[in-house]
Motif scaffolding. Structure first.
Motif, short mmCIF file in Angstrom:
data_model
loop_
_atom_site.label_atom_id
_atom_site.label_comp_id
_atom_site.label_asym_id
_atom_site.label_seq_id
_atom_site.Cartn_x
_atom_site.Cartn_y
_atom_site.Cartn_z
N LEU A 27 0.81 -1.23 0.00
CA LEU A 27 0.00 0.00 0.00
C LEU A 27 0.84 1.27 0.00
CD1 LEU A 27 -2.56 -1.06 2.78
CD2 LEU A 27 -3.02 -0.95 0.33
N VAL A 33 -2.52 2.28 -4.27
CA VAL A 33 -3.71 2.65 -3.51
C VAL A 33 -4.84 3.00 -4.48
CG1 VAL A 33 -4.69 4.27 -1.84
CG2 VAL A 33 -2.35 3.47 -1.55
N ASP A 37 -8.44 1.19 -4.68
CA ASP A 37 -9.63 2.02 -4.61
C ASP A 37 -10.53 1.77 -5.81
OD1 ASP A 37 -10.23 3.63 -2.44
OD2 ASP A 37 -8.87 5.23 -3.00
N GLN A 91 -10.98 -11.00 -1.75
CA GLN A 91 -11.72 -10.65 -0.54
C GLN A 91 -11.11 -11.25 0.73
OE1 GLN A 91 -14.22 -8.35 -0.86
NE2 GLN A 91 -14.04 -8.18 1.37
N TRP A 94 -8.15 -9.23 1.64
CA TRP A 94 -8.68 -7.91 2.02
C TRP A 94 -9.17 -7.95 3.47
CZ3 TRP A 94 -8.54 -3.47 -0.80
CH2 TRP A 94 -9.33 -2.39 -0.38
N LYS A 98 -7.76 -5.98 6.70
CA LYS A 98 -8.68 -5.20 7.53
C LYS A 98 -8.51 -5.57 9.00
CE LYS A 98 -13.57 -4.43 7.13
NZ LYS A 98 -14.76 -5.03 6.53
N PHE A 101 -4.78 -4.45 10.31
CA PHE A 101 -4.67 -3.01 10.54
C PHE A 101 -5.63 -2.58 11.63
CE2 PHE A 101 -2.59 -3.14 6.40
CZ PHE A 101 -1.59 -2.22 6.57
N PHE A 105 -4.29 -0.70 15.07
CA PHE A 105 -4.60 0.69 15.43
C PHE A 105 -5.62 0.80 16.56
CE2 PHE A 105 -2.90 1.60 11.14
CZ PHE A 105 -1.95 2.53 11.52
N MET B 20 -2.70 7.78 2.61
CA MET B 20 -2.62 6.33 2.81
C MET B 20 -1.24 5.82 2.43
SD MET B 20 -5.19 4.23 3.72
CE MET B 20 -4.83 2.78 2.72
N PHE B 101 -7.18 3.99 7.41
CA PHE B 101 -7.14 2.57 7.10
C PHE B 101 -8.51 1.94 7.34
CE2 PHE B 101 -2.57 3.29 7.41
CZ PHE B 101 -2.09 2.50 6.38
N PHE B 104 -10.74 2.79 4.50
CA PHE B 104 -10.24 2.15 3.27
C PHE B 104 -10.69 0.70 3.20
CE2 PHE B 104 -7.03 -0.06 0.72
CZ PHE B 104 -7.00 0.73 -0.41
N PHE B 105 -10.56 0.00 4.33
CA PHE B 105 -10.85 -1.44 4.29
C PHE B 105 -12.30 -1.76 4.58
CE2 PHE B 105 -6.19 -1.82 4.93
CZ PHE B 105 -5.94 -2.64 3.86
N LYS B 106 -13.05 -0.75 5.05
CA LYS B 106 -14.44 -1.00 5.41
C LYS B 106 -15.31 -1.07 4.16
CE LYS B 106 -18.03 0.83 8.54
NZ LYS B 106 -17.97 -0.25 9.54
N ARG B 107 -15.17 -2.11 3.38
CA ARG B 107 -16.03 -2.30 2.21
C ARG B 107 -15.82 -3.68 1.63
NH1 ARG B 107 -13.20 2.32 -1.56
NH2 ARG B 107 -11.05 1.89 -1.04
#
Lengths: 107, 107
Positions: A27, A33, A37, A91, A94, A98, A101, A105, B20, B101, B104-107
């Motif tokens: 990333l 990115v 996106d 997915q 992904w 998710k 990260f 955080f 990002m 982040f 970004f990943f929430k989808r």
DNA sequence: TCTTTGTTTCGTAAAATTACGAAATGGATG
DNA sequence: CATCCATTTCGTAATTTTACGAAACAAAGA
């Protein structure tokens, strides 16, 4: 596959730390990115390499190398659909990213 | 994807995409992930550069360069406490990264 | 079979990253 | 003032990343 071998080499980083670093490296470039996106926003449509290069200031071969990086990281996959290649988000990876990260955080 | 025209110069990436990429670059090395982990897990304690180098296979000067990278990215800050420097997470930037982040990943 | 088409790989070059040890720095202490 | 100490900066080298255009590739169509 190689014969399995117990490693007696000292490890300095946890698996999470190494996976974080690898994903973050994938990333760490705005082109990549942008690609993610683009793919994430067009899950329903076909996403060809050619669709993306139109709006980017880079050569097709350069875009191809970035796609290769993202494939190497496991974040995308390409379905061959001659003469096109339809790209999409992986997915599973992904979701792994998710989660990684997210827990990194969340503190 | 939007292509923005700002101050006569064509921009190819959104602010989010560029932020990002910058944050991801800061996280793209296991030493730096280790440092952030270390600091985030020791918020109550003093975290000196010397505390960290003990468990890492790198020279002090190399650790210092990684700290500089993280400072440049805004993720950490150093409070001078001679002859030590006490490092800690920059919570504002941390929260910004979490949000970036996260969305970004929430989808 | 010979093109055409979208894409990747190759060869190469410039720039950035990572690393080290030596030297420099800036306060504190004797 | 000279020294000590943790840390940073400097000089340098090896490796990786990013980029390009040319060439290669693989499947479809003329």
């Amino acid at each position: 596959m190689d014969v399995m071998e117990v490693s007696n080499k000292k490890r300095y980083y946890t698996d999470s730390q190494e996976r974080m670093a690898k994903l973050a490296k994938a990333l760490s470039n705005p082109v990549r990115v942008y690609i993610l996106d683009f793919l994430a926003n067009n899950l329903d449509r076909c996403c060809y390499s050619g669709d993306m290069v139109e709006d980017l200031p880079i050569a097709r071969s350069t875009l191809s190398e970035h796609l290769k990086e993202l494939k190497k990281a496991g974040l995308i996959q390409g379905e061959i659909n001659p003469p096109y290649i339809k790209y999409c988000i992986n997915q599973d990876k992904w979701d792994e990213a998710k989660a990684l990260f997210g827990s990194f955080f969340k503190r």
